[in-house]
Motif scaffolding. Structure first.
Motif, short mmCIF file in Angstrom:
data_model
loop_
_atom_site.label_atom_id
_atom_site.label_comp_id
_atom_site.label_asym_id
_atom_site.label_seq_id
_atom_site.Cartn_x
_atom_site.Cartn_y
_atom_site.Cartn_z
N ASP A 128 15.59 43.44 54.33
CA ASP A 128 14.76 43.12 53.18
C ASP A 128 13.47 43.95 53.22
OD1 ASP A 128 16.70 41.25 52.73
OD2 ASP A 128 15.36 39.52 52.75
N ALA A 129 13.07 44.43 52.05
CA ALA A 129 11.82 45.21 51.97
C ALA A 129 10.61 44.29 51.94
CB ALA A 129 11.84 46.09 50.73
N GLN A 130 10.78 43.09 51.41
CA GLN A 130 9.67 42.14 51.28
C GLN A 130 10.07 40.76 51.76
OE1 GLN A 130 8.30 42.10 47.16
NE2 GLN A 130 6.42 43.10 47.82
N THR A 131 9.07 40.00 52.15
CA THR A 131 9.23 38.58 52.41
C THR A 131 7.91 37.91 52.05
OG1 THR A 131 9.95 36.91 54.00
CG2 THR A 131 8.57 38.70 54.84
N GLY A 132 7.66 36.72 52.57
CA GLY A 132 6.41 36.04 52.25
C GLY A 132 6.48 34.59 52.64
N GLU A 152 3.43 37.18 48.80
CA GLU A 152 4.41 38.20 49.20
C GLU A 152 3.78 39.22 50.15
OE1 GLU A 152 5.94 39.99 45.67
OE2 GLU A 152 6.81 38.12 44.91
N THR A 153 4.64 39.83 50.98
CA THR A 153 4.19 40.90 51.86
C THR A 153 5.35 41.84 52.16
OG1 THR A 153 3.07 41.39 53.96
CG2 THR A 153 4.69 39.64 54.00
N ASP A 154 5.04 43.11 52.35
CA ASP A 154 6.07 44.08 52.74
C ASP A 154 6.42 43.90 54.22
OD1 ASP A 154 6.01 45.15 50.19
OD2 ASP A 154 4.69 46.82 50.74
#
Length: 304
Positions: A128-132, A152-154
């Motif tokens: 995944d490119a992002q999560t959060g 969100e965060t990269d």
């Protein structure tokens, strides 16, 4: 607000600290019971338990919340809200209904992606490119409640589960303080049906490295399973964990050691091992590890 805090591992400690720093009244802290640990197998309090004692807070660790006695004791706290983060027990409906404004959960993913037990591991392993983090109103389902707030965060190219865990813990702490401050003005947003995935608990059987897989998948496996349970390979009958890696250039038979710096060929491409650990030893950067073990170029490491 008057809050019941429910959490157990390291991930939850920053949240407890943030709630106290924000001036909320912590009516009680619920966590998992102490369990035997270490060589002496002495009972050791969980990270949240230890921190709550340092803060002078009441700690409760019932083995279950399904009994009438446990539910009555919880309701008697007369909390405005319960804040739940990696607690480890399912909350019965009577517990969910007890606080005046319900139970809020801090979940380390962008729901509905990665509901369940291991969202940080699974996000990295899936690429995944992002999560959060999401602040969610809890209901009887598994991470199915409406979302009040998300951040969100990269995910960094070299980020391990340990690194992302620490960042998301701080993000979750900041997010719950903001959510409680703005609670009267937040609109619960139901989770969409599309995009639901489940973050199954990590099985140790997933940890052995299969060098025939593409390098990008091996790298994700190594980073996603670091530090626990740790991806591993065999060398001279010894199990060696790999706790850090990056993608690299190179070709060769899968598992072949391409240079003295432990650049390893995969099914396609190669990975650079950066941090390793022998059984019973501390983790070491690759240069220090190689000064002792000296896995030579040309050796083919055992895989699946």
């Amino acid at each position: 607000m008057r809050i019941v805090f429910m959490g157990t591992p390291d991930f939850s400690v920053a949240v407890l600290d943030a709630l106290v720093a924000a001036g909320h009244e912590i009516a009680a802290v619920y966590c998992q019971p102490p369990r035997p640990a270490g060589r002496g197998k002495k009972e050791r309090p969980t990270p949240v338990h230890a921190r709550a004692l340092d803060l002078g807070l009441e700690v409760r660790h019932p083995p279950s919340l399904k009994t009438g006695e446990a539910q009555a004791a919880f309701a008697a706290l007369a909390a405005d809200v319960a804040v739940v983060v990696a607690y480890g027990l399912i909350l019965p409906q009577a517990i969910l209904d007890a606080p005046a404004r319900g139970c809020l959960n801090i979940h380390a993913s962008l729901l509905p992606r990665w509901r369940g037990a291991a969202p940080i591991h699974r996000a990295i392993m899936a690429g995944d490119a992002q999560t959060g983090v999401c602040i969610m109103q809890m209901d009887a389902g598994l991470d199915t409640g409406p979302v009040l707030l998300r951040r969100e965060t990269d995910i960094g190219a070299g980020e391990t589960t340990a690194m992302l865990h620490d960042r998301l813990s701080v993000m979750g702490a900041e997010a719950i303080v903001a959510a409680l401050r703005e609670l009267d003005h937040l609109t619960p947003v139901p989770q969409p049906e599309d995009g639901v995935t489940y973050a199954a608990k990590i099985d140790k059987g997933e940890a052995r490295i299969d060098w025939t897989r593409p390098a990008v998948e091996v790298d994700r496996q190594i980073r996603g399973l670091s530090p626990f349970p740790g991806a591993w390979f065999m060398h001279k009958d010894a199990r060696i964990k790999v706790l850090g890696s990056s993608l690299a250039q190179g070709d060769g038979p899968p598992g072949a050691v391409l240079d003295a710096g432990l650049r390893i060929a995969c099914g396609t491409g190669a990975v650079q091992l950066t941090r390793l650990q022998r059984a019973g030893k501390a983790a070491q950067d690759v240069q220090v590890f190689q000064s002792g073990v000296q896995i030579a170029p040309g050796v083919v490491l055992e895989g699946e």
